[in-house]
Motif scaffolding. Structure first.
Motif, PDB file in Angstrom:
ATOM      1  N   VAL A 254     -27.369 -15.386  37.694  1.00 38.00           N
ATOM      2  CA  VAL A 254     -28.475 -14.605  38.234  1.00 38.00           C
ATOM      3  C   VAL A 254     -29.043 -15.319  39.448  1.00 38.00           C
ATOM      4  CG1 VAL A 254     -30.720 -13.567  37.747  1.00 38.00           C
ATOM      5  CG2 VAL A 254     -29.015 -13.754  35.931  1.00 38.00           C
ATOM      6  N   PRO A 255     -28.818 -14.752  40.642  1.00 40.09           N
ATOM      7  CA  PRO A 255     -29.392 -15.362  41.834  1.00 40.09           C
ATOM      8  C   PRO A 255     -30.909 -15.141  41.885  1.00 40.09           C
ATOM      9  CG  PRO A 255     -28.077 -13.454  42.422  1.00 40.09           C
ATOM     10  CD  PRO A 255     -27.950 -13.632  40.951  1.00 40.09           C
ATOM     11  N   MET A 256     -31.594 -16.002  42.593  1.00 38.65           N
ATOM     12  CA  MET A 256     -33.041 -15.937  42.695  1.00 38.65           C
ATOM     13  C   MET A 256     -33.500 -14.585  43.253  1.00 38.65           C
ATOM     14  SD  MET A 256     -35.607 -17.517  41.800  1.00 38.65           S
ATOM     15  CE  MET A 256     -35.669 -19.270  41.771  1.00 38.65           C
ATOM     16  N   VAL A 257     -32.713 -13.999  44.121  1.00 39.88           N
ATOM     17  CA  VAL A 257     -33.057 -12.689  44.704  1.00 39.88           C
ATOM     18  C   VAL A 257     -33.209 -11.649  43.597  1.00 39.88           C
ATOM     19  CG1 VAL A 257     -32.170 -10.841  46.186  1.00 39.88           C
ATOM     20  CG2 VAL A 257     -31.924 -13.218  46.885  1.00 39.88           C
ATOM     21  N   ASP A 258     -32.311 -11.645  42.634  1.00 34.30           N
ATOM     22  CA  ASP A 258     -32.385 -10.687  41.531  1.00 34.30           C
ATOM     23  C   ASP A 258     -33.592 -10.954  40.635  1.00 34.30           C
ATOM     24  OD1 ASP A 258     -30.133  -9.481  42.497  1.00 34.30           O
ATOM     25  OD2 ASP A 258     -28.780 -10.298  40.973  1.00 34.30           O
ATOM     26  N   ILE A 259     -33.927 -12.209  40.446  1.00 36.71           N
ATOM     27  CA  ILE A 259     -35.093 -12.552  39.625  1.00 36.71           C
ATOM     28  C   ILE A 259     -36.354 -12.042  40.308  1.00 36.71           C
ATOM     29  CG2 ILE A 259     -36.504 -14.447  38.725  1.00 36.71           C
ATOM     30  CD1 ILE A 259     -33.870 -15.984  38.293  1.00 36.71           C
TER      31      ILE A 259
ATOM     32  N   LYS B 199     -33.139 -16.095  20.525  1.00 32.68           N
ATOM     33  CA  LYS B 199     -31.877 -16.070  21.269  1.00 32.68           C
ATOM     34  C   LYS B 199     -31.531 -14.654  21.705  1.00 32.68           C
ATOM     35  CE  LYS B 199     -29.645 -20.098  19.190  1.00 32.68           C
ATOM     36  NZ  LYS B 199     -28.551 -20.549  18.319  1.00 32.68           N
ATOM     37  N   SER B 200     -31.717 -13.680  20.820  1.00 32.01           N
ATOM     38  CA  SER B 200     -31.390 -12.303  21.183  1.00 32.01           C
ATOM     39  C   SER B 200     -32.346 -11.794  22.265  1.00 32.01           C
ATOM     40  CB  SER B 200     -31.420 -11.386  19.968  1.00 32.01           C
ATOM     41  OG  SER B 200     -32.726 -11.192  19.507  1.00 32.01           O
ATOM     42  N   PHE B 201     -33.600 -12.205  22.208  1.00 26.14           N
ATOM     43  CA  PHE B 201     -34.572 -11.820  23.235  1.00 26.14           C
ATOM     44  C   PHE B 201     -34.177 -12.399  24.594  1.00 26.14           C
ATOM     45  CE2 PHE B 201     -38.617 -12.176  25.489  1.00 26.14           C
ATOM     46  CZ  PHE B 201     -39.102 -10.880  25.338  1.00 26.14           C
ATOM     47  N   VAL B 202     -33.767 -13.654  24.615  1.00 27.28           N
ATOM     48  CA  VAL B 202     -33.331 -14.290  25.863  1.00 27.28           C
ATOM     49  C   VAL B 202     -32.078 -13.594  26.395  1.00 27.28           C
ATOM     50  CG1 VAL B 202     -32.395 -16.424  26.854  1.00 27.28           C
ATOM     51  CG2 VAL B 202     -34.403 -16.518  25.380  1.00 27.28           C
ATOM     52  N   ARG B 203     -31.141 -13.260  25.509  1.00 28.58           N
ATOM     53  CA  ARG B 203     -29.926 -12.554  25.940  1.00 28.58           C
ATOM     54  C   ARG B 203     -30.262 -11.207  26.573  1.00 28.58           C
ATOM     55  NH1 ARG B 203     -28.153 -13.515  20.805  1.00 28.58           N
ATOM     56  NH2 ARG B 203     -27.180 -15.517  20.604  1.00 28.58           N
ATOM     57  N   LYS B 204     -31.181 -10.466  25.960  1.00 27.00           N
ATOM     58  CA  LYS B 204     -31.579  -9.162  26.501  1.00 27.00           C
ATOM     59  C   LYS B 204     -32.221  -9.321  27.877  1.00 27.00           C
ATOM     60  CE  LYS B 204     -32.326  -6.917  22.070  1.00 27.00           C
ATOM     61  NZ  LYS B 204     -33.334  -6.418  21.123  1.00 27.00           N
ATOM     62  N   ALA B 205     -33.093 -10.291  28.014  1.00 29.66           N
ATOM     63  CA  ALA B 205     -33.743 -10.524  29.307  1.00 29.66           C
ATOM     64  C   ALA B 205     -32.705 -10.911  30.355  1.00 29.66           C
ATOM     65  CB  ALA B 205     -34.806 -11.618  29.179  1.00 29.66           C
ATOM     66  N   TYR B 206     -31.765 -11.756  29.976  1.00 26.66           N
ATOM     67  CA  TYR B 206     -30.728 -12.185  30.917  1.00 26.66           C
ATOM     68  C   TYR B 206     -29.858 -11.002  31.349  1.00 26.66           C
ATOM     69  CZ  TYR B 206     -27.138 -14.979  33.117  1.00 26.66           C
ATOM     70  OH  TYR B 206     -26.281 -15.506  34.033  1.00 26.66           O
ATOM     71  N   MET B 207     -29.525 -10.140  30.393  1.00 29.93           N
ATOM     72  CA  MET B 207     -28.699  -8.975  30.722  1.00 29.93           C
ATOM     73  C   MET B 207     -29.414  -8.048  31.706  1.00 29.93           C
ATOM     74  SD  MET B 207     -26.869  -8.355  26.995  1.00 29.93           S
ATOM     75  CE  MET B 207     -26.995  -6.629  27.124  1.00 29.93           C
ATOM     76  N   LYS B 208     -30.747  -7.938  31.589  1.00 26.70           N
ATOM     77  CA  LYS B 208     -31.501  -7.118  32.543  1.00 26.70           C
ATOM     78  C   LYS B 208     -31.487  -7.756  33.929  1.00 26.70           C
ATOM     79  CE  LYS B 208     -34.783  -4.361  30.064  1.00 26.70           C
ATOM     80  NZ  LYS B 208     -34.831  -3.092  30.705  1.00 26.70           N
ATOM     81  N   LEU B 209     -31.546  -9.081  33.984  1.00 25.12           N
ATOM     82  CA  LEU B 209     -31.575  -9.780  35.272  1.00 25.12           C
ATOM     83  C   LEU B 209     -30.208  -9.817  35.953  1.00 25.12           C
ATOM     84  CD1 LEU B 209     -33.851 -12.816  34.375  1.00 25.12           C
ATOM     85  CD2 LEU B 209     -34.450 -10.870  35.821  1.00 25.12           C
TER      86      LEU B 209
END
Length: 116
Positions: free
Chosen positions: A104-109, A86-96
């Motif tokens: 997170v729009p597809m453009v940012d991904i 969960k913390s790994f997913v949160r970190k990845a989401y925060m970067k995106l």
């Protein structure tokens, strides 16, 4: 019994089941009937005795709607994510989430991810 079989055969079976479920789901509502679910298990050579299948179905169909969704199935097999994941997913989401908008729009991904 099914969990042990799936853990031995790995992610390819789970992802294959997901694709199969989406193909079988003709009306695209995210649910499978008991017959479709049983057939999917057969196709992937995950046949289980009828008594065990009834027990599995009873667990998966907790709403007693005579149908089950793929999310319920994966949660039953894998369980919830542990805190590390969960913390790994949160970190990845925060970067995106460049703009800190909560979405997170597809453009940012596309800016961060390359499938090559």
């Amino acid at each position: 019994m099914l969990r042990e079989t799936l853990s031995k055969r790995g992610v390819r079976v789970i992802t294959g089941l997901g694709k199969y479920f989406r193909n079988v789901d003709r009306n695209r509502n995210g649910f499978l009937s008991q017959a479709d679910f049983k057939e999917a298990l057969k196709v992937f050579h995950l046949e289980i005795p009828d008594g065990d299948f009834e027990s599995l179905w009873f667990i998966l169909d907790d709403s007693k709607s005579d149908k089950v969704d793929y999310g319920e199935f994966t949660r039953a097999v894998f369980g919830e994510m542990n805190e590390y994941r969960k913390s790994f997913v949160r970190k990845a989401y925060m970067k995106l989430d460049f703009n800190k908008t909560g979405s997170v729009p597809m453009v940012d991904i596309r800016k961060c991810y390359c499938a090559k």
